[in-house]
Design an enzyme around this catalytic site. Structure first.
Site, PDB file in Angstrom:
ATOM      1  N   TYR A   1       0.923  -1.457   0.168  1.00  0.00           N
ATOM      2  CA  TYR A   1       0.219  -0.155  -0.436  1.00  0.00           C
ATOM      3  C   TYR A   1       0.787   1.112   0.201  1.00  0.00           C
ATOM      4  O   TYR A   1       0.695   2.398  -1.238  1.00  0.00           O
ATOM      5  CB  TYR A   1      -0.678   0.186   1.409  1.00  0.00           C
TER       6      TYR A   1
ATOM      7  N   LYS B   1       0.939   4.278  -2.641  1.00  0.00           N
ATOM      8  CA  LYS B   1       0.132   5.299  -2.434  1.00  0.00           C
ATOM      9  C   LYS B   1       1.815   6.498  -3.003  1.00  0.00           C
ATOM     10  O   LYS B   1       0.964   7.685  -3.231  1.00  0.00           O
ATOM     11  CB  LYS B   1      -0.098   5.468  -1.160  1.00  0.00           C
TER      12      LYS B   1
END
Ligand code: NAI
Length: 302
Positions: A165, A169
């Site tokens: 993640y 991101k």
């Protein structure tokens, strides 16, 4: 003057729930025609159903707004192209793109299956790339575009169990930084938000008591400003949630120059670590070229 989206067409990916639903409803309530994209799968991004997007379209149309659903996954080139085509086929163009769709598959890196790493890169990063790629030429031609990347504090700062993640991101920030160089002069403005909200994605780690304070609408208000015609902001990263809004910036220290033509030794670098890492007078740079120019300037002056 209040902000209006009359005559504008907005595409919101992952708009079947949480933040995306709130953004889509806001744009529609303020005059935009909206494409509500959602795969309708689980938090991990598996499965799929038309229900999530259809329900949000119904909420919008019941309230007198204009919206159409799209059920493609952002994670393929065809999906991204079809999401933008849905906007063009139904409403003639796309002015606003909110790259919001996302999934999570948390595990420590030692235990993470690489398939779960790749899935997050495919949805968060490549999903934004595919949708932006399809919308970009039209926005440049129309000399109008507002794009928002949905990043995260997990990418800006890191969190345990989130290597997939966090990587996806922070990649969005690099994507934005480079797009900024290509789009700003043509009024295609790209910004990023790092939200904090109670949604199905965060409900396992947040108390339901926080729901009123952690409403997605707090994040949507920022999206509204960034996507307004009036805003000239580009390349901004803003943390937003719970009434807190804060600019985040990458800054570079003034640094230390070893004079002469000798390459410094690791020991000299150790001995000057205080100078190298002194953040007094640290500054942001508009682009990578500006850093190189600044270094040449410092070398000349030293
Ligand atoms: P959510 O799970 O309610 O919404 C995400 C939506 O994206 C879901 O409706 C899901 O079906 C959709 N989606 C997932 N994969 C897709 C795909 N391949 N194609 C199309 N749609 C897909 O979660 P939330 O919180 O609203 O998340 C929205 C965005 O905000 C995500 O990118 C998330 O990573 C980001 N974010 C959220 C934070 C929070 O505090 N809620 C914090 C930081 C970032």
């Amino acid at each position: 003057m209040s902000i209006s989206f009359d005559g504008r067409v907005a595409v919101v990916t992952g708009a079947g729930s949480g933040l995306g639903r709130s953004h889509a409803k806001y744009f529609a309530a303020n005059g935009a025609k909206v494409v509500v994209n959602d795969l309708g799968g689980s938090v991990a991004g598996t499965g799929g159903s038309s229900k999530a997007a259809d329900e949000v379209v119904k909420e919008i149309t019941d309230a007198g707004g204009k919206a159409v659903a799209n059920y493609d996954s952002v994670a393929t080139e065809e999906g991204g192209a079809n999401i933008i085509k849905t906007a063009v086929d139904n409403f003639g163009k796309v002015d606003i793109l909110i790259n919001n769709a996302g999934n999570v598959r948390d595990k420590s890196f030692a235990k993470m299956d690489l398939k779960d790493f790749i899935s997050l890169m495919d949805v968060h990063l490549m999903g934004a790339v595919y949708c932006t790629k399809a919308a970009w030429p039209m926005m440049l031609e129309n000399r109008y575009g507002r794009i928002v990347m949905t990043s995260s504090a997990a990418g800006l700062y890191g969190t345990h169990g989130h290597t997939n993640y966090s990587s996806a991101k922070i990649s969005l920030i690099g994507f934005m930084n480079a797009l900024k160089q290509e789009g700003t002069s043509k009024n295609v403005l790209v910004n990023s938000v790092a939200p904090m909200a109670l949604t199905r994605m965060t409900e396992e780690v947040m108390s339901p008591k926080l729901a009123p304070k952690m409403k997605p609408e707090y994040v949507t208000a920022l999206i509204g400003w960034l996507c307004s015609e009036e805003s000239t902001l580009a390349g901004e990263i803003i943390e937003a949630g719970m009434g807190y809004y804060s600019k985040v910036q990458i800054v570079e220290a003034p640094g230390y120059i070893f004079k002469g033509d000798e390459v410094p030794t690791p020991e000299q670098i150790r001995d000057h670590w205080g100078d190298i890492s002194d953040m007094t007078g640290a500054q942001p740079y508009p682009g990578a070229d500006d850093v190189i120019r600044a270094v040449f300037g410092k070398l000349k002056a030293s």
